[in-house]
Each structure stands twice: as C-alpha cells, then as structure tokens.
Scaffold this active site. Sequence first.
Site, PDB file in Angstrom:
ATOM      1  N   LYS A 125      -0.223   0.307  -8.271  1.00 32.33           N
ATOM      2  CA  LYS A 125       1.064   1.020  -8.252  1.00 32.33           C
ATOM      3  C   LYS A 125       1.638   1.256  -9.649  1.00 32.33           C
ATOM      4  O   LYS A 125       2.305   2.261  -9.880  1.00 32.33           O
ATOM      5  CB  LYS A 125       2.090   0.353  -7.343  1.00 32.33           C
ATOM      6  CG  LYS A 125       2.317  -1.120  -7.586  1.00 32.33           C
ATOM      7  CD  LYS A 125       3.204  -1.693  -6.491  1.00 32.33           C
ATOM      8  CE  LYS A 125       3.327  -3.193  -6.639  1.00 32.33           C
ATOM      9  NZ  LYS A 125       2.084  -3.904  -6.279  1.00 32.33           N
ATOM     10  N   THR A 126       1.348   0.353 -10.578  1.00 29.05           N
ATOM     11  CA  THR A 126       1.841   0.585 -11.946  1.00 29.05           C
ATOM     12  C   THR A 126       1.182   1.840 -12.517  1.00 29.05           C
ATOM     13  O   THR A 126       1.857   2.727 -13.062  1.00 29.05           O
ATOM     14  CB  THR A 126       1.532  -0.625 -12.847  1.00 29.05           C
ATOM     15  OG1 THR A 126       2.193  -1.755 -12.309  1.00 29.05           O
ATOM     16  CG2 THR A 126       2.004  -0.393 -14.267  1.00 29.05           C
ATOM     17  N   GLU A 170       8.152   2.187  -9.214  1.00 28.57           N
ATOM     18  CA  GLU A 170       7.137   1.301  -8.655  1.00 28.57           C
ATOM     19  C   GLU A 170       7.846   0.338  -7.723  1.00 28.57           C
ATOM     20  O   GLU A 170       8.769  -0.368  -8.147  1.00 28.57           O
ATOM     21  CB  GLU A 170       6.467   0.557  -9.821  1.00 28.57           C
ATOM     22  CG  GLU A 170       5.521  -0.502  -9.370  1.00 28.57           C
ATOM     23  CD  GLU A 170       4.880  -1.238 -10.552  1.00 28.57           C
ATOM     24  OE1 GLU A 170       4.880  -0.715 -11.692  1.00 28.57           O
ATOM     25  OE2 GLU A 170       4.379  -2.341 -10.317  1.00 28.57           O
TER      26      GLU A 170
END
Length: 762
Positions: A125-126, A170
């Site tokens: 997700k980062t 995020e």
Amino acid sequence: MNAQQLSEFLHGSARRIHLIGVAGSGMSGIAALLLALGHRVSGSDKVDTAEVKRLQTLGLDFRTPHRASDIEGAELVIHSSAIRAGNPTYDAARTAGTPLVRRAEALAALISGKKGILVCGMHGKTTVSAMTAHVLRSAGVHPSHYVGAEIPILGTNARWDAGGELFVAEGDESDGTIVQYHPEHSIVLNIEPEHLDHYHDLAAIDAAFTQLLHQTAGKIVYCSDDEGARRVCGPFANAVSYGKTGHYIMRDFRAAEFGSTFTFCRGGEALATVVLNVPGEHNATNACAVLALAAELGLDVGVCAKAMESFRGARRRFETLFASPDYLLVDDYGHHPTEIAAVVRAARDTGRRRVVLLFQPHRYTRTQALQEEFGRALALADAAVVTDVYPASEEPISGVSGQLLVDAAQRSGAKDVHYESVRGAAGRCAGQMLRPGDLLVTLGAGNIHEQGAALAEDLRVLEVLRAAMGSGVARLYEPMAKHTTMRVGGPAQFWLEPETEVGFCELVRVAHAEGVPLIVVGRGSNLIVRDGGLRGAVVRLRLGVFGEFVVEGERIRAGVGVRLKALSGGAITAGLGGFEWMEGIPGDVGGCLRMNAGAMGVEAFDQVERLRYADREGNILEKTPSELEVNYRSIPLLRANYALSVVFRGELSTPAGVEQRTKDYAAKRKSSQPAGASAGCIFRNPDGAKAGQLIDSAGLKNSCIGRARVSDRHANFIVNEGGASASDVLALVEEVRAGVLARHGVRLENEVQVIGEELPAA
Ligand SMILES: Cc1cc2nc3c(=O)[nH]c(=O)nc-3n(C[C@H](O)[C@H](O)[C@H](O)COP(=O)(O)OP(=O)(O)OC[C@H]3O[C@@H](n4cnc5c(N)ncnc54)[C@H](O)[C@@H]3O)c2cc1C
C-alpha cells in the site's frame, strides 16, 4: 468528539493541536497536513528525526522527551497507536479531559475535506499510494497525499494541495482503524491473515474491509489475482478489477534488472505500454491498480502510463543500497511471508547468481502465527540469515525467536539458513556468505536496514580495495579463528589476498587514502585476535608471487607467504643446511621475519641477507641486516612496514645430512611441546630464566578458563581444547602473569601478539 465534529474542527479556523509520538513517519505526516491547514501544532517524541527538523522549519513546536506539560493550551491531542496509558502526555490529556484521538481518526477527518482515494491491503500500500500520488500529480490533478514512508519522488510523506480535490492516502488495517474512513474511492490490493494480534481471525479482517467498502462512495478497484480481495470486493456493484484477469489486464510482462515492461489493457484493448523502474511482477501489478483507477477517473491513461516510468520506489521498498558488477545489496520493508516471496521473485529478476536474505522478523505474534509460511518463503532464497524478532510494541512470547523460522525453513527444504540472535552478528554472517555475483536483501520492518547501511558501506570499501589490488581474494568479515593456530578471533572487516607486489602496494596506498587501517598477517601462529575482530583491511600475502621460493646455490629467495615447513623441505631437497630449525614452526616467512623467529639456537636474521619490504606509502625498498635494528623476537622496522620477500643464506651440505638434522629437531620439539591448537610460547623468556619453568613452579600448569588450558607438557603454551574464546585465553594469560608475579616477583611480557577489539557489550 465524533467524526463529524473532528472534521469540522480540523477544517475550521486555526487551532492549537498537540501530537504525541510526532517523529514516527505516520504522525509526522499528520503534523505536515495540520501545519498546511494553518493550525498551531506542537509535538513530542523520544527521538528527533530529519523529518521533525524539517517540520520545525514549517512551524512545528517540538519537545522531547514526552512531558505532561506538553498538552497545556492544546484543544486536541492526537496520538499514534504505539502511545498508551503510562505515557505522561497521554495521561495528562486524559486527566485534563482534552479531546484525544488516534492517528487514523485524525487522518480520516483530514481526508473528509476532499475526495479521498484510500489505498489498502496487507502488502504494497505504501508503494501504490505513492505511485497514485505521483501519477495523478503528473496528470495535473493536484492531489494531496499521505503515505506512511519516506518517498523521495514525492518530496515529503504528506502534502496538502489546496489546488486539487483528490486526497490519496495509505489506509492502515493493522489496528482496525480502517473502518474510520469514508473515502470516495478505494484500492484494495490484497487481503489475507495478518495482524492476528488485533484481529481474531480472517473473518474479522474481512468484516473490517467490508465495512470500509460499504463506506466507499465511488469506485472500488481491487486485484483479481488475490483471493482475499476477490472474495471481499467481488460482490460490490461498484467494484472493478485488475490483474492477470478482470476488467483491466496486464499483458506481455517482461522483467528487467530494476524494472519491467508490460501492456496495460481494458478487456481486449491495449491502452498503453508501461515501462517501470521499480522491480518485480508485483510492482507491475501495483501499477495496474493505479492505471485502472486513472482510467475510471477518466484521466488520460497514456499520460499516466508515461508518468509510471519516472516513478521511483519508496524508501525501504527494494531500495538499492549498493550496486557493483560483483554485489547488489537492496533493502526492503517486507515482513510478511507473501512479501518475502515477492521480494525473492523480484530479486531473481535481477539475474544475479544467488539471492541471500538477511531477515529480521517483526512482532512475536506474527512470527508465531505464520512460522510455517515464513519458513516456505525463506526457503525460496538460496541462503538466509535470520536474526531475532523486532518486538515493535509487543512483549516477548516465550519460545518465539528467529530460530523458529530457521527451523521452519529447514522443514521446507532450506539448506543454507542460519540463526544469529544479535543483529550485528547476523549482518556479519550474511556478509561472510557473500560471493561475487550475489544479491543480498536486508528485509524487515524493524531496524535491520541499519545493518543494510553498514553492509553497503563495507561493500563499497571492499570494492575500492579489491579494485586497487587487482587479482586476488577479497571478502567481508572473514573469521580470524580460521586464520590463527589458536583458533580464536572475531571477524576481519576486509579480508584481502593480493597476488602481486604491485597490487599489494596499490592496496596499501588506497587503504591509506580511504583512512582504512591495514595489517598484514601470516599463518596466525603468533597471534591472538580478540573476539570483536579486526577493523580495517587484514591482508594475507600467500598467493601468487608471495608463495614462491627458489633455491640459488647457497641462497633461498622466498616470498613472505611461503610456509617455513615448505622452505625447510626445499632446503632438504637442495642439500642446503641451516634451515632445519624452521621445520616445526607453523608460520610463514613474513611472520618469521617480523618476529625474528628462532629455535635450536638460531634465529631468522642470522641467515637473512636481504629484506625486501613496502613502506606505508606503498614504496618498495630493500635493506641488509646491517642496516636494520635486529632484536630478540622482534624486527622494529616491520612494525610499520610490510615484508615482501627475503634472501636467506644457508650452507652447502648433503640432502641426507640435512634431513637427519631436521628429523632430530622435529623429534625434540614433539617431545617438549603440546600438539593442540596454540600460539606457541605465550611469554618471552625473562633475562636469565625460562618463562615455562616460572609458570610451572608457580603451580599454574594445567590451570584453565573455559576451554583454554595451560599445557601440562610445556607451561609456556596455552592450548585451546576446542571452543575456547579469545577472552578465555586472554583471561588465562592474565591469571598466569599475576600468578608468576605473586610467586616470583617477575612480570612476564607477551611474546604472542594480541590484536583486535573486544566484543561490544550485549
Ligand atoms: C606450536 C607452535 C610452535 C612455535 N614455535 C616457535 C619457535 O620455536 N620459535 C619461534 O620463534 N616461534 C615459534 N612459534 C611462534 C610463531 O610460529 C612464529 O612467531 C612465526 O614466525 C609466526 O609466523 P606467522 O606467519 O604465523 O605470523 P603471524 O602470527 O600471522 O604474525 C606475527 C606477526 O607478524 C606480523 N607479520 C606477518 N607477516 C608480515 C609481513 N609480511 N610483514 C610485516 N609483518 C608481518 C603480523 O602482523 C604479526 O604482528 C610457534 C608457534 C606455535 C603455534
């Protein structure tokens, strides 16, 4: 304060807000957003970081350490999930009744001021939130963003852009706060068992994601390759999928060393060719998530695909720390089996010979719950070193350590996998395993990247030294126990074996220029290396020219790497007398010269005609004994210079005569010296006495510390009975010295050389 009130508070007039734990990457992002919205922001933490310093220039009032008084005047206090009761600032806020909210609640409220794009899932997700922000920015839509790591290409990990209506964030699922968000769009990368310290089971995880999706007004973009994402997102009418199948498809994927290319399609229609400069198929799939969203937002997919090419990864996401034709060192945040497997696949795509992992497990609960999965993932690499668990905020769980994962990896067929509890030792173990052509990945969400940075610097210096010396052997962290006859000693930071004089002299010059200390060792038969090892370059001159000798009439010309035993053998063959005494001394010519070794009434410099050596600037010089200070067991010139070769003079005899004398000497030695691992005589003979007799008559024969023992055959020898450490041996040396001083009033001086560093305190 409920979500609505919090949103109005944060998007209203300037307020005084305090953040507890502001130095963490998540909290510092919140501080950046609040400052951009015009609030008066203070923050406290145990540590200071570069990001905190940057925020201070923007107006952050930073305090360290945490104090109760920090909240004075604050109208709202925001804290990270790591902050709990017991923190003085937190406790003071509770006592004072100051509104107290968690980071995710604050972020959800901040996002609610715009159209949020929430990127979530267990892995990636980062990267995907950073990619999304970068691509949208390149497409000219001015998104705000909040990403949980340092992203060099975005400048900062969080930014409020008043000019755009989208906000890319995020979303962290780890503590259940994902249900706080009401985004416009969600990207769901994957869903699988994780954070089982918080969630009871997978059903509880599914439920949290399902709630988020119900709260998503616009599109749900999910990965069709992931079973969990399919299961949870598939039933939603507003969901679109991407992956190998689905609405948006990746075709013709081709890996490159640090990236890939593929075709991005909608159904059967090719929308764009994508060139990525982040490695691995998983990142290509990640790029599809972003492009799928861009297509759904009606953006120009061609422009967005082009922007992908300039995207560079987040810090600690397959980040290159060192690259040379011989070694590649990357660092990755992966701390879940699925992530490790993806990293190993990406590592394979680089085409390097072997993939070596240095893994630091993260959290005891995860290590325990997923041990078999970790074992399978680690077994995908060619070799792995596992260190101990980084606890994050957890208390240890009995029986849970890195060893658990090593055992699991072995059950999965891994052969070359090792456990080293101490992080520094694990780094050295990984460094020792490296061979030219290898790729090493430091892996984990804790602080293993610090070891990666140290390894990168050491690899850099190693490559500089190797280039200077040309051909030969160059290795990191060579255990000195392998190179001493006492079989003790920690690692040599840089181990080098040049093959030519020119190569060695260049090595001396470059080491000097780099500020790297350099020492030459021989066979280590007069050395005790401490357990912490040797800093700098440790050079052994035994290959190539250094290992050669020739007999020329009465003379033997020998390189410093020739074994004394080989030299005396050569003298027997040539019928040359005078070298018989060397037979039983387990050293090389170089050590023999430096120590002016001797036996049976002869010493080396009785026979030296010419000494060839290099000085500290790498110049080659020659001297005769008359130009030198020659002492008992010491040639001072060679303390600061390096012997290269020598011409010894012998006397013509017959092979049979020389052989007989050599055998007689060997028999004498055998009867008077122990056979075990030792460094020869530990102490010099004091004037008019024999050290061995003084030790014996002080009753110290046979005394021991650990596995180090004073020989009962010759009291001036200490023998390693197997498994002794240098500190055992040195403690025994001191005990003997003190014993002889007390008994005879004589202070014994070392003949043996003691070098290196103590082990750092644990
Ligand atoms: C069982 C046993 C018996 C022994 N018997 C004897 C004996 O009878 N007589 C005796 O004198 N010694 C004896 N020794 C001690 C030892 O073997 C000698 O001192 C030997 O000459 C050391 O050689 P080395 O190659 O092992 O040197 P190392 O131990 O590796 O090094 C010794 C010193 O020399 C330096 N050095 C090595 N090479 C160079 C170089 N090229 N230029 C400059 N400095 C260098 C090192 O930095 C170190 O300071 C004995 C040792 C053992 C274990």
